[in-house]
Design an enzyme around this catalytic site. Sequence first.
Site, PDB file in Angstrom:
ATOM      1  N   ASP A 260      -4.909  13.277  -8.895  1.00  0.00           N
ATOM      2  CA  ASP A 260      -6.131  13.259  -8.099  1.00  0.00           C
ATOM      3  C   ASP A 260      -6.344  14.610  -7.424  1.00  0.00           C
ATOM      4  OD1 ASP A 260      -6.931  10.663  -8.670  1.00  0.00           O
ATOM      5  OD2 ASP A 260      -5.749   9.800  -7.039  1.00  0.00           O
TER       6      ASP A 260
ATOM      7  N   LEU B 239      -7.319  -4.582   0.383  1.00  0.00           N
ATOM      8  CA  LEU B 239      -7.354  -5.864  -0.324  1.00  0.00           C
ATOM      9  C   LEU B 239      -8.212  -6.912   0.369  1.00  0.00           C
ATOM     10  CD1 LEU B 239      -3.647  -6.328  -1.518  1.00  0.00           C
ATOM     11  CD2 LEU B 239      -5.518  -5.075  -2.607  1.00  0.00           C
TER      12      LEU B 239
ATOM     13  N   GLU C 242       0.607   3.074  -2.472  1.00  0.00           N
ATOM     14  CA  GLU C 242      -0.365   4.153  -2.360  1.00  0.00           C
ATOM     15  C   GLU C 242      -1.311   3.809  -1.221  1.00  0.00           C
ATOM     16  OE1 GLU C 242      -4.153   6.460  -4.030  1.00  0.00           O
ATOM     17  OE2 GLU C 242      -3.929   4.288  -3.995  1.00  0.00           O
TER      18      GLU C 242
ATOM     19  N   GLN D  48     -16.454  -0.556 -10.284  1.00  0.00           N
ATOM     20  CA  GLN D  48     -15.137  -1.113  -9.967  1.00  0.00           C
ATOM     21  C   GLN D  48     -15.260  -2.159  -8.853  1.00  0.00           C
ATOM     22  OE1 GLN D  48     -13.591   2.925  -9.237  1.00  0.00           O
ATOM     23  NE2 GLN D  48     -11.909   2.422 -10.627  1.00  0.00           N
TER      24      GLN D  48
ATOM     25  N   ASP E  37      -1.836   0.577  -6.439  1.00  0.00           N
ATOM     26  CA  ASP E  37      -2.968   1.447  -6.129  1.00  0.00           C
ATOM     27  C   ASP E  37      -3.863   0.835  -5.055  1.00  0.00           C
ATOM     28  OD1 ASP E  37      -4.757   3.784  -7.070  1.00  0.00           O
ATOM     29  OD2 ASP E  37      -6.105   2.062  -7.240  1.00  0.00           O
TER      30      ASP E  37
END
Length: 542
Positions: A317, A206, A243, A169, A201
Amino acid sequence: MKRRKLWYQTAVFYELYVRAFKDSDGDGHGDLKGVIERMDYLADLGVDCIWLLPTYPSPLVDDGYDIADYYGVHADYGSLEDFKALIEAAHARGLRVVTDLVMNHTSDQHPWFQASRRGEAPYTDYYVWSDTDDKYADARIIFLDTESSNWTWDEERGQYFWHRFYSQQPDLNFDNPAVQEELFDIARFWMDLGLDGFRADAVPYLIEREGTNCENLPETHDYLKRFRAMMDEEYPDAILLCEANQWPEDVRPYFGGDADDPTVPGDEFHMGFHFPVMPRLYMALKRGNRTPVVDIMKRTPEIPANTQWCTFLRNHDELTLEMVTEEERQWMWKQYAPDPRMRLNLGIRRRLAPLVDNSRHKIELLNSLLFTLPGSPIIYYGDEIGMGDNIQLHDRNGVRTPMQWDNGRNAGFSTAAITYTPAIDDPIYGYQRVNVADQLANPTSLLYRMHKLIAIYKEQPALALGDLNFLDHPDRALLAFERTYNKETILCLHNLSQRGVKLRAPTSWDLLADVTWHEGLMTIPPFGYRWLKIEFGRQRLL
């Protein structure tokens, strides 16, 4: 602080894993058409908004959070037409729909990454690349069970790429204006189809900066404010849910506005998860002591009047223990996850009912807290009937098993010979004993109790919008607080112990029992709870 009533501030959310909910075509996987088939169940339950876990095309290394195409639907789930039909079916029943928007990263199978690793314009700098793996050394590794570094070497590119989660990812490069615009366009695409918003998410990660932990950076907030401004202008009724598994004071900036003046409207996220309160509910219950809950709520800052917290007991989760001390984490593992297979990363991979040994009293008590503490409640699919988990399954799959509709084949989930994972079939939580059909036929079932809690919550705006005032009592097993809104006060009483707790209660209307209580001594039974509506101006005694 007076809150203006906005739809998401009083909404009950239902988190739904499409693969697990209902298989409409007999291929063993739940799908969007299956959700449509069961939409009346959700409407009858009384929820207001469905939160769909990712349905994008994906290699499913991270169960869909590794997105290979932001503009499509995974073949197992159906088509874009099915997605539009689901939104229309929900809207026809007065329900809204939000889904996950994974901003931080994509799958390594995404065409952007494949082009970027080849150095092809304009995707060369869509991801974070480096000649060395020693940059951003202060950033923590989140998936400690599987990753030893946030950097992975890519042979084709001849550089390392940055990832905060699985190495499959890669993180997007939000210093690239083109990446920022891509996410704007993706959001517009789905909201143009009628989607009512996004659960965004992993937003704290970022932006990266040397000498920081690469979380909650000012540049991240700058971008998110621009994202919110676009939504306010073009889709004013849609929402962004944040989140961010952080301490309350660190989540507060994600609401925007003015930290010193909550009357200034928020200009970032409409909603934010309150992660730290969740493990403290279980901590308080196991200890028979209200202190963990009271302390974290008193630590929680005020948020703008146009925003709202989101609260939950369990989700897709692990029950995260990141926002507790190491001593508390070890204690929680010992109390709630004695078998090492129940543990994952820094958390516990168990559902609500098994966490409390299938105690109906404790399940109801925790749900009462979910519906009375500040924040819009989220119900995780199946928890409304007390579904169990399967710790034999890999990773978080143990809490993502098929919905148990009835006691027939595959729990009524699918007609397939083999399903994506087996329905739970054990002496306690097996679908033969725990299923929707049986509970709908039993007016004393957990499902009917959940119906009632939801219905009263929606009738009493003080529970969603009211100010919170904790009340002292010499017995610390009693968690008592008032929620006050528009001259209405509801006294919420919760006994966290296995013995009765006595108190002096005021004259009030018992919302759950539909009876009047006259001022005097009241005993809250073991793990019992009461919601007492108090006449305005009447003295409130404990």
